[in-house]
Design a protein around this motif. Structure first.
Motif, short mmCIF file in Angstrom:
data_model
loop_
_atom_site.label_atom_id
_atom_site.label_comp_id
_atom_site.label_asym_id
_atom_site.label_seq_id
_atom_site.Cartn_x
_atom_site.Cartn_y
_atom_site.Cartn_z
N ARG A 63 36.09 7.97 2.95
CA ARG A 63 37.23 6.84 3.37
C ARG A 63 36.56 5.84 2.76
O ARG A 63 37.47 4.28 2.27
CB ARG A 63 36.74 6.83 5.51
CG ARG A 63 37.69 8.20 5.77
CD ARG A 63 38.44 6.93 6.91
NE ARG A 63 36.79 7.90 7.90
CZ ARG A 63 36.44 8.80 8.33
NH1 ARG A 63 37.34 10.01 8.42
NH2 ARG A 63 35.23 9.01 9.02
N SER A 114 39.12 3.68 0.02
CA SER A 114 39.53 2.32 0.12
C SER A 114 38.23 0.75 -1.04
O SER A 114 38.59 -0.32 -0.95
CB SER A 114 39.02 1.73 1.58
OG SER A 114 37.71 1.64 1.96
N ASN A 132 48.62 5.08 3.54
CA ASN A 132 49.17 5.80 4.56
C ASN A 132 50.47 5.95 4.71
O ASN A 132 49.83 7.20 5.27
CB ASN A 132 48.74 4.40 5.84
CG ASN A 132 47.24 4.43 6.06
OD1 ASN A 132 45.91 4.85 5.70
ND2 ASN A 132 47.34 2.66 6.68
N LYS A 133 51.41 5.73 4.72
CA LYS A 133 52.86 6.80 4.85
C LYS A 133 52.75 6.66 3.90
O LYS A 133 54.53 7.21 2.88
CB LYS A 133 53.81 5.34 5.37
CG LYS A 133 53.28 5.49 6.58
CD LYS A 133 54.59 4.59 7.34
CE LYS A 133 54.05 3.91 8.78
NZ LYS A 133 54.88 3.70 9.80
N TYR A 134 51.44 6.90 2.10
CA TYR A 134 51.96 7.47 1.00
C TYR A 134 53.15 8.63 0.24
O TYR A 134 52.45 10.00 0.93
CB TYR A 134 51.38 7.11 0.05
CG TYR A 134 51.10 7.83 -1.48
CD1 TYR A 134 51.95 6.67 -2.55
CD2 TYR A 134 51.23 9.31 -1.85
CE1 TYR A 134 52.10 7.27 -3.48
CE2 TYR A 134 50.75 9.53 -2.98
CZ TYR A 134 51.78 8.90 -3.75
OH TYR A 134 51.79 9.20 -5.04
N GLN A 162 44.02 11.73 6.63
CA GLN A 162 44.58 10.52 5.54
C GLN A 162 45.05 11.54 4.26
O GLN A 162 46.02 11.13 4.30
CB GLN A 162 44.29 9.41 6.34
CG GLN A 162 44.68 8.45 4.98
CD GLN A 162 44.30 6.99 4.46
OE1 GLN A 162 43.45 7.00 4.78
NE2 GLN A 162 45.24 6.62 3.54
N MET A 163 43.90 11.45 3.84
CA MET A 163 44.23 12.26 2.10
C MET A 163 44.28 13.19 2.03
O MET A 163 45.54 14.23 1.67
CB MET A 163 42.45 12.39 1.72
CG MET A 163 41.94 11.07 1.28
SD MET A 163 41.44 10.09 2.78
CE MET A 163 40.28 8.59 2.40
N LYS A 219 47.33 14.36 4.18
CA LYS A 219 48.17 13.78 4.35
C LYS A 219 48.75 13.80 2.32
O LYS A 219 50.06 14.12 2.35
CB LYS A 219 48.58 13.32 5.24
CG LYS A 219 48.33 13.06 6.43
CD LYS A 219 49.08 11.64 7.51
CE LYS A 219 48.98 12.53 8.69
NZ LYS A 219 48.96 11.40 9.92
N ILE A 220 47.88 13.74 2.32
CA ILE A 220 48.37 12.55 0.80
C ILE A 220 48.17 14.36 -0.65
O ILE A 220 49.19 14.33 -1.20
CB ILE A 220 47.60 12.06 0.04
CG1 ILE A 220 47.64 10.26 0.79
CG2 ILE A 220 47.49 11.70 -1.71
CD1 ILE A 220 46.70 9.68 0.17
#
Length: 538
Positions: A48, A52, A98-100, A207-208, A210-211
Motif C-alpha cells: 500500500r 501510493s 479507488n474506483k478505477y 484494493q489492488m 479489484k484493479i
C-alpha cells in the motif's frame, strides 16, 4: 496560469529520477524479505505504501511512455504517445484509483508460423501505467517464492539460462542417452486462465485485487463486452500473472538429491536439496524422465494441476521423445549424439524465420539499398547474438550470405561500368561485415544462480552478471564508468536499457573519450540530440 509545454519539459527532466529509483527499490526489497519470512501483514502494508508513493507513479509513467519497446502502440482511445505535459497530467489522474476500472482492450491478431493468428489485447496508455504500478508491487512477492525451474519473464533471467540448465540435465554422458523428454504446450494459456483461482493466488491488498479483476474482465473492443476467463495478452502484467498461476507445475517431477552416508554405508536423501527435472519458460515447458519412470504418471499430475486452473494440454504440440531423437525448445534444437555428447544448434523453424525476414527486407523497395543492408545487419547480428552459445557449424549459413550478395549484384548491374566497379567493392565489404567475423561458444553461458533475485539487494552479483551481457566498446565503456550511468550517476539495474552515447553526436567518432554508457531515459535528454531534432524540424 496554465503551464506551457516548454515549462513541462523542463519540469519533467528536473524530477529526481535517481531518488525515485532508490525509493521504489528499497520498498520492493522490503516486500521481498517480508514475503520470504511469511509476514503477509507487513507485505500488504508495504504494498500500500509503494502503491501510493509519488516515486512509483512517476517511474511507471516513464516506463510506459518512454522506455518500453511498445510505447507508441495505441489502445482504444487512439493515443499512441504522450508529451511531457500530458505525462504530468496523467500523474495527477493516478492519485485516486479507488474506483478505477480498466478500459476495454484493442484487439490485434498476429500471424503465427502455422497459419493461425495469435490474439493480442492492447490496453490504453493509462491502463498500461496502472498495470506497471501493480507489477512493482507484485513482482517482488512472486520472486520471493518462485521455483528454481521457472525462467520466463523474470528479471535477471534469460533463455540462455534455460539452455544451460538443459545442459546440466542432459550433459552427463553416462545416463543422458537413456533419458526421455516430455514437451508440454498449454492450449490458449492466456485465454483460459480461471480468474477466481488466479485472484486467490495473488498476494495483494483488497484494493489492488479489484484493479486486477477489472483488468481481467476488461474484454476486447468489437468482440464482446467482457471475458469470463483469460488474461489480456498484450498487457504489461500478463506474463507475471501467467507465472503466478502456473507456479509449481515445474516442480511436480522433482526428486530429492541423494548422497552416500559413509558412517553407515547407506544412501540417504538431503532434506532441502532437490534435482530440478522440470523447466518452464512462461507457458512452454519440458520435463526430463528417467528410463525406468512412468511418463503417464507425469501426464496425470500435469493434467490434474492444469484442470484446477481451467487449462489443458495442447496435444498437437505435446511430445514424448528420446534424448537421442532430439527436441526443439525456445528456438534451439537439442540432441544427444552417438558419443553421448549433448549438442545444440538453431532449430530449422528459427533459421527459416531469420532467412525470410532478410529476404523480405532486401526486396522492400521503400528503402534504399544502403538502408536495406543496415536493417539486414541488425536482423542477422541479433539472430547470431541469440544463438552465440550453440553450435553454429551444424547449419548452413552460407546460403543466405550468397543470396544477399547475388541479389545486390543484380541491383547494381543497372549501373554504368565505373559506378558498377565501385559498387562491387562496397558490396563485398558490406556483406562480409554483416555475415562474417562472428564467434560462438557451445554452452558457454554461465547461468544465473537459481536462488538469486534482483530484489535480494546483492548489487555486486547482479552488476557483474549485467556486465557479461555486453561486448565490444559498450563493455569497455561500462568498465571505465564502474557500471554507473554517466548522466545520473546511478548504478545500472538488472533490467535497465543501456545505450552507447556519442558526446559530439558523430557516430563515426568512436574514440573512448567521445563515448558514454547511459540509461535509455537519460540518453533521450542529452543536449546534442535535442539540437539535432530542432535542426531537423527547421
Amino acid at each position: 496560469m496554465q503551464p506551457t509545454l516548454k515549462s513541462c519539459v523542463e519540469d519533467w527532466k528536473a524530477l529526481p529520477w535517481k531518488q525515485f529509483q532508490k525509493q521504489v527499490f528499497r520498498l520492493q526489497h522490503r516486500i521481498y524479505k517480508a514475503q520470504q519470512i511469511g509476514n503477509y501483514k507487513l507485505v500488504h502494508k508495504l504494498q500500500r505504501l509503494l502503491f501510493s508513493s509519488r516515486a512509483a507513479r512517476f517511474l511507471a509513467i516513464r516506463q510506459v511512455t518512454q522506455l518500453n519497446t511498445g510505447k507508441v502502440t495505441p489502445g482504444i482511445d487512439g493515443k499512441a504517445k504522450l508529451n511531457e505535459k500530458e505525462r504530468l497530467e496523467m500523474f495527477n489522474s493516478l492519485k485516486g484509483l479507488n474506483k478505477y476500472k480498466h478500459s476495454p482492450l484493442r484487439r490485434v491478431f498476429i500471424p503465427k508460423l502455422n497459419g493461425e493468428k495469435r490474439p493480442l489485447g492492447i490496453p490504453t496508455i493509462k491502463d498500461r501505467t496502472v498495470q506497471c504500478l501493480i507489477k512493482y508491487l507484485l513482482e517482488p512477492v512472486y520472486e520471493a517464492y518462485a521455483s528454481k525451474g521457472s525462467w520466463g519473464f523474470r528479471p535477471g533471467r534469460s533463455t540462455w539460462d534455460v539452455q544451460q540448465n538443459i545442459f546440466i540435465n542432459l550433459g552427463q554422458r553416462k545416463t543422458n542417452y537413456k533419458k526421455r523428454i516430455l514437451e508440454i504446450d498449454i492450449e490458449k494459456c492466456f485465454d483460459k486462465i480461471n480468474h477466481d483461482k488466479l485472484i486467490n493466488l495473488i498476494h495483494l491488498p483488497v484494493q489492488m485485487h479489484k484493479i486486477i479483476r477489472s483488468a481481467l474482465k476488461a474484454g476486447v473492443l468489437n468482440e464482446k463486452a467482457s471475458t469470463q476467463e483469460g488474461t489480456p495478452q498484450g498487457g504489461i502484467i500478463s506474463p507475471l500473472l501467467c507465472n503466478i498461476v502456473l507456479h509449481g507445475i515445474e516442480d511436480i517431477w522433482n526428486k530429492p538429491r541423494k548422497y552416500m552416508d559413509k558412517r553407515y554405508n547407506k544412501i540417504r536423501f538431503y532434506k532441502n536439496r532437490i534435482i530440478q527435472r522440470g523447466i518452464r519458460y512462461a507457458d512452454d515447458m519440458i520435463f526430463f524422465i528417467e528410463e525406468h519412470e512412468d511418463a503417464m504418471e507425469l501426464r496425470r499430475k500435469i493434467d490434474s494441476f492444469l484442470t484446477e486452473r481451467g487449462l489443458n494440454v495442447k496435444e498437437a504440440k505435446t511430445h514424448l521423445v528420446k534424448s537421442t531423437e532430439g527436441f526443439d525448445f525456445l528456438g534451439w534444437r537439442f540432441e544427444v549424439k552417438a558419443n553421448n555428447a549433448l549438442t545444440s544448434w538453431p532449430s530449422r523453424k528459427n533459421r527459416k524465420l531469420m532467412i525470410d525476414k532478410i529476404k523480405t527486407i532486401m526486396k522492400d523497395a521503400k528503402f534504399t539499398l544502403e538502408q536495406r543492408l543496415k536493417k539486414v545487419k541488425v536482423i542477422y547480428r541479433g539472430w547470431r547474438n541469440y544463438h552465440q552459445y550453440c553450435d553454429l557449424s551444424k547449419i548452413d549459413l552460407w546460403s543466405i550470405n550468397e543470396w544477399t550478395y547475388q541479389y545486390v549484384k543484380r541491383l547494381n548491374s543497372k549501373l554504368n561500368k565505373k559506378d558498377r566497379a565501385i559498387a562491387k567493392i562496397k558490396r563485398i565489404n558490406t556483406i562480409q561485415n554483416i555475415f562474417n567475423g562472428h564467434k560462438f561458444s557451445v554452452f558457454g553461458h554461465a547461468a544465473v544462480k537459481s536462488e538469486k533475485s534482483p530484489f535480494d539487494n546483492d548489487w555486486l552479483y547482479w552488476s557483474k552478471r549485467k556486465h557479461k551481457q555486453y561486448w565490444g566498446q559498450l563493455a569497455k565503456v561500462l568498465t571505465l564508468q564502474k557500471f554507473k550511468c554517466n548522466a545520473c550517476n546511478l548504478k545500472f539495474a538488472v533490467d535497465d536499457h543501456v545505450e552507447l552515447h556519442h558526446v559530439d553526436g558523430n557516430h563515426k567518432n568512436n574514440k573512448y573519450k567521445n563515448l558514454e554508457a547511459l540509461h535509455r531515459s537519460c540518453h533521450h535528454y542529452e543536449p546534442i540530440h535535442g539540437l539535432k531534432r530542432r535542426k531537423a524540424t527547421t
